[in-house]
Design a protein around this motif. Structure first.
Motif, PDB file in Angstrom:
ATOM      1  N   VAL A 111       0.811  -1.222   0.000  1.00  0.00           N
ATOM      2  CA  VAL A 111       0.000   0.000   0.000  1.00  0.00           C
ATOM      3  C   VAL A 111       0.845   1.273   0.000  1.00  0.00           C
ATOM      4  O   VAL A 111       0.566   2.191  -0.792  1.00  0.00           O
ATOM      5  CB  VAL A 111      -0.997  -0.005   1.177  1.00  0.00           C
ATOM      6  CG1 VAL A 111      -1.718   1.339   1.281  1.00  0.00           C
ATOM      7  CG2 VAL A 111      -2.016  -1.132   0.988  1.00  0.00           C
ATOM      8  N   PRO A 112       1.903   1.411   0.823  1.00  0.00           N
ATOM      9  CA  PRO A 112       2.701   2.654   0.766  1.00  0.00           C
ATOM     10  C   PRO A 112       3.308   2.944  -0.605  1.00  0.00           C
ATOM     11  O   PRO A 112       3.169   4.074  -1.099  1.00  0.00           O
ATOM     12  CB  PRO A 112       3.770   2.422   1.842  1.00  0.00           C
ATOM     13  CG  PRO A 112       3.122   1.497   2.817  1.00  0.00           C
ATOM     14  CD  PRO A 112       2.305   0.567   1.974  1.00  0.00           C
ATOM     15  N   PRO A 113       3.968   1.967  -1.278  1.00  0.00           N
ATOM     16  CA  PRO A 113       4.496   2.298  -2.622  1.00  0.00           C
ATOM     17  C   PRO A 113       3.391   2.563  -3.642  1.00  0.00           C
ATOM     18  O   PRO A 113       3.574   3.394  -4.546  1.00  0.00           O
ATOM     19  CB  PRO A 113       5.323   1.066  -3.003  1.00  0.00           C
ATOM     20  CG  PRO A 113       4.904  -0.019  -2.088  1.00  0.00           C
ATOM     21  CD  PRO A 113       4.447   0.638  -0.839  1.00  0.00           C
ATOM     22  N   VAL A 114       2.246   1.883  -3.516  1.00  0.00           N
ATOM     23  CA  VAL A 114       1.125   2.151  -4.427  1.00  0.00           C
ATOM     24  C   VAL A 114       0.617   3.575  -4.213  1.00  0.00           C
ATOM     25  O   VAL A 114       0.365   4.318  -5.177  1.00  0.00           O
ATOM     26  CB  VAL A 114      -0.005   1.121  -4.220  1.00  0.00           C
ATOM     27  CG1 VAL A 114      -1.305   1.599  -4.876  1.00  0.00           C
ATOM     28  CG2 VAL A 114       0.389  -0.227  -4.804  1.00  0.00           C
ATOM     29  N   GLN A 115       0.450   3.992  -2.948  1.00  0.00           N
ATOM     30  CA  GLN A 115       0.005   5.357  -2.667  1.00  0.00           C
ATOM     31  C   GLN A 115       0.989   6.385  -3.211  1.00  0.00           C
ATOM     32  O   GLN A 115       0.583   7.426  -3.741  1.00  0.00           O
ATOM     33  CB  GLN A 115      -0.167   5.535  -1.160  1.00  0.00           C
ATOM     34  CG  GLN A 115      -1.388   4.829  -0.585  1.00  0.00           C
ATOM     35  CD  GLN A 115      -1.526   5.028   0.905  1.00  0.00           C
ATOM     36  OE1 GLN A 115      -0.531   5.112   1.623  1.00  0.00           O
ATOM     37  NE2 GLN A 115      -2.750   5.106   1.374  1.00  0.00           N
ATOM     38  N   LYS A 116       2.259   6.091  -3.077  1.00  0.00           N
ATOM     39  CA  LYS A 116       3.286   7.016  -3.582  1.00  0.00           C
ATOM     40  C   LYS A 116       3.167   7.182  -5.086  1.00  0.00           C
ATOM     41  O   LYS A 116       3.229   8.309  -5.605  1.00  0.00           O
ATOM     42  CB  LYS A 116       4.674   6.499  -3.196  1.00  0.00           C
ATOM     43  CG  LYS A 116       5.809   7.375  -3.704  1.00  0.00           C
ATOM     44  CD  LYS A 116       7.167   6.795  -3.314  1.00  0.00           C
ATOM     45  CE  LYS A 116       8.318   7.637  -3.862  1.00  0.00           C
ATOM     46  NZ  LYS A 116       9.633   7.054  -3.498  1.00  0.00           N
ATOM     47  N   GLU A 117       2.980   6.064  -5.812  1.00  0.00           N
ATOM     48  CA  GLU A 117       2.887   6.132  -7.272  1.00  0.00           C
ATOM     49  C   GLU A 117       1.621   6.847  -7.709  1.00  0.00           C
ATOM     50  O   GLU A 117       1.638   7.632  -8.662  1.00  0.00           O
ATOM     51  CB  GLU A 117       2.931   4.725  -7.858  1.00  0.00           C
ATOM     52  CG  GLU A 117       4.247   3.983  -7.655  1.00  0.00           C
ATOM     53  CD  GLU A 117       5.414   4.617  -8.386  1.00  0.00           C
ATOM     54  OE1 GLU A 117       5.190   5.528  -9.227  1.00  0.00           O
ATOM     55  OE2 GLU A 117       6.560   4.231  -8.114  1.00  0.00           O
ATOM     56  N   VAL A 118       0.501   6.579  -7.019  1.00  0.00           N
ATOM     57  CA  VAL A 118      -0.754   7.247  -7.364  1.00  0.00           C
ATOM     58  C   VAL A 118      -0.634   8.750  -7.121  1.00  0.00           C
ATOM     59  O   VAL A 118      -1.098   9.566  -7.922  1.00  0.00           O
ATOM     60  CB  VAL A 118      -1.919   6.648  -6.556  1.00  0.00           C
ATOM     61  CG1 VAL A 118      -3.175   7.497  -6.721  1.00  0.00           C
ATOM     62  CG2 VAL A 118      -2.221   5.225  -7.013  1.00  0.00           C
ATOM     63  N   ARG A 119       0.009   9.122  -6.006  1.00  0.00           N
ATOM     64  CA  ARG A 119       0.185  10.544  -5.693  1.00  0.00           C
ATOM     65  C   ARG A 119       1.038  11.221  -6.754  1.00  0.00           C
ATOM     66  O   ARG A 119       0.758  12.346  -7.173  1.00  0.00           O
ATOM     67  CB  ARG A 119       0.848  10.675  -4.320  1.00  0.00           C
ATOM     68  CG  ARG A 119       0.831  12.106  -3.760  1.00  0.00           C
ATOM     69  CD  ARG A 119       1.511  12.184  -2.400  1.00  0.00           C
ATOM     70  NE  ARG A 119       0.855  11.300  -1.446  1.00  0.00           N
ATOM     71  CZ  ARG A 119       1.449  10.237  -0.907  1.00  0.00           C
ATOM     72  NH1 ARG A 119       2.691   9.913  -1.236  1.00  0.00           N
ATOM     73  NH2 ARG A 119       0.793   9.489  -0.038  1.00  0.00           N
ATOM     74  N   ASN A 120       2.081  10.551  -7.215  1.00  0.00           N
ATOM     75  CA  ASN A 120       2.949  11.135  -8.233  1.00  0.00           C
ATOM     76  C   ASN A 120       2.262  11.217  -9.595  1.00  0.00           C
ATOM     77  O   ASN A 120       2.589  12.073 -10.420  1.00  0.00           O
ATOM     78  CB  ASN A 120       4.231  10.330  -8.368  1.00  0.00           C
ATOM     79  CG  ASN A 120       5.124  10.450  -7.146  1.00  0.00           C
ATOM     80  OD1 ASN A 120       5.028  11.408  -6.388  1.00  0.00           O
ATOM     81  ND2 ASN A 120       5.983   9.467  -6.932  1.00  0.00           N
ATOM     82  N   ALA A 121       1.303  10.288  -9.829  1.00  0.00           N
ATOM     83  CA  ALA A 121       0.601  10.267 -11.122  1.00  0.00           C
ATOM     84  C   ALA A 121      -0.479  11.330 -11.207  1.00  0.00           C
ATOM     85  O   ALA A 121      -0.909  11.702 -12.293  1.00  0.00           O
ATOM     86  CB  ALA A 121      -0.012   8.880 -11.358  1.00  0.00           C
ATOM     87  N   SER A 122      -0.948  11.809 -10.048  1.00  0.00           N
ATOM     88  CA  SER A 122      -2.059  12.767 -10.052  1.00  0.00           C
ATOM     89  C   SER A 122      -1.595  14.175 -10.420  1.00  0.00           C
ATOM     90  O   SER A 122      -0.422  14.492 -10.360  1.00  0.00           O
ATOM     91  CB  SER A 122      -2.710  12.781  -8.678  1.00  0.00           C
ATOM     92  OG  SER A 122      -1.804  13.187  -7.674  1.00  0.00           O
TER      93      SER A 122
END
Length: 225
Positions: free
Chosen positions: A214-225
């Protein structure tokens, strides 16, 4: 007495098979399973078909090619190949170390990085508030949770009761008798199997939600937004 029970059961079955009253209106429903096996989609298709048969408009986003021809269901395949069910064998992966969870640890962050750059996905995300409700495949699909922000949503756990999700929703299952889905124990559990079950109840949420996925997924989603 047996006949009374049979009559009651027959009445229940017949009432369940009876036609439901027509819906108040046609609703727009978005179903999200961007990371799914064919077996996961097999859980969702009857739901989609039943909703579509009732006159609702269903859009389903997944990583699998469209299969249905129902006029009220529109399937969208995002086309990313990070989790390609035609090129991987989950049963073989399970035999390897660290197994399925290690595989998802490797593929979910790249999917999160790319998903919201796919034009069809970006379009659905921008239109998400046009839908009346969102249904999300809970297992392995944290990448889809941004769709649920400020939206009414339902999560479906395809393998059955997931004690992690149940706890998040406020219903903590007692590991003294509620088994996990990684390892089966003979019931009733003895002291050793209860201790082992408690370990699994604690280990997977910490591994999945706090560290590896979950932490790396959240990081990638945040960077993609």
């Amino acid at each position: 007495m047996k006949w009374c029970v049979l009559v009651v059961l027959a009445c229940v079955v017949l009432s369940a098979l009876g036609d439901l009253p027509p819906p108040e209106r046609s609703y727009k429903i978005l179903i999200l399973l961007p990371v799914a096996s064919k077996s996961h989609r097999n859980v969702f298709m009857p739901i989609a078909n039943a909703l579509a048969d009732r006159g609702h408009k269903v859009v389903m986003l997944s990583n699998l090619p469209p299969t249905t021809k129902h006029p009220n269901i529109h399937e969208v395949c995002h086309g990313l190949k990070d989790f390609d069910t035609d090129s991987i064998n989950v049963f073989e992966i399970r035999k390897q170390s660290p197994g399925v969870f290690g595989h998802f640890q490797a593929v979910l962050p790249p999917i999160a990085r790319k998903l919201y750059h796919v034009p069809s996905v970006k379009n659905l995300y921008e239109r998400r508030k046009e839908f009346d409700i969102i249904i999300i495949n809970h297992m392995f699909n944290e990448v889809a949770y941004p769709f649920a922000h400020e939206m009414p949503f339902i999560t479906v756990s395809t393998p059955g009761m997931d004690y992690r999700q149940s706890a998040v929703l406020g219903n903590v299952l007692n590991p003294a008798y509620a088994p996990n889905y990684l390892k089966e124990f003979q019931l009733p559990m003895n002291v050793f199997t209860r201790a082992t079950n408690i370990f699994f109840h604690l280990m997977l949420p910490i591994y999945w939600r706090k560290w590896a996925v979950v932490p790396p997924v959240q990081k990638e989603v945040r960077n993609a937004s």
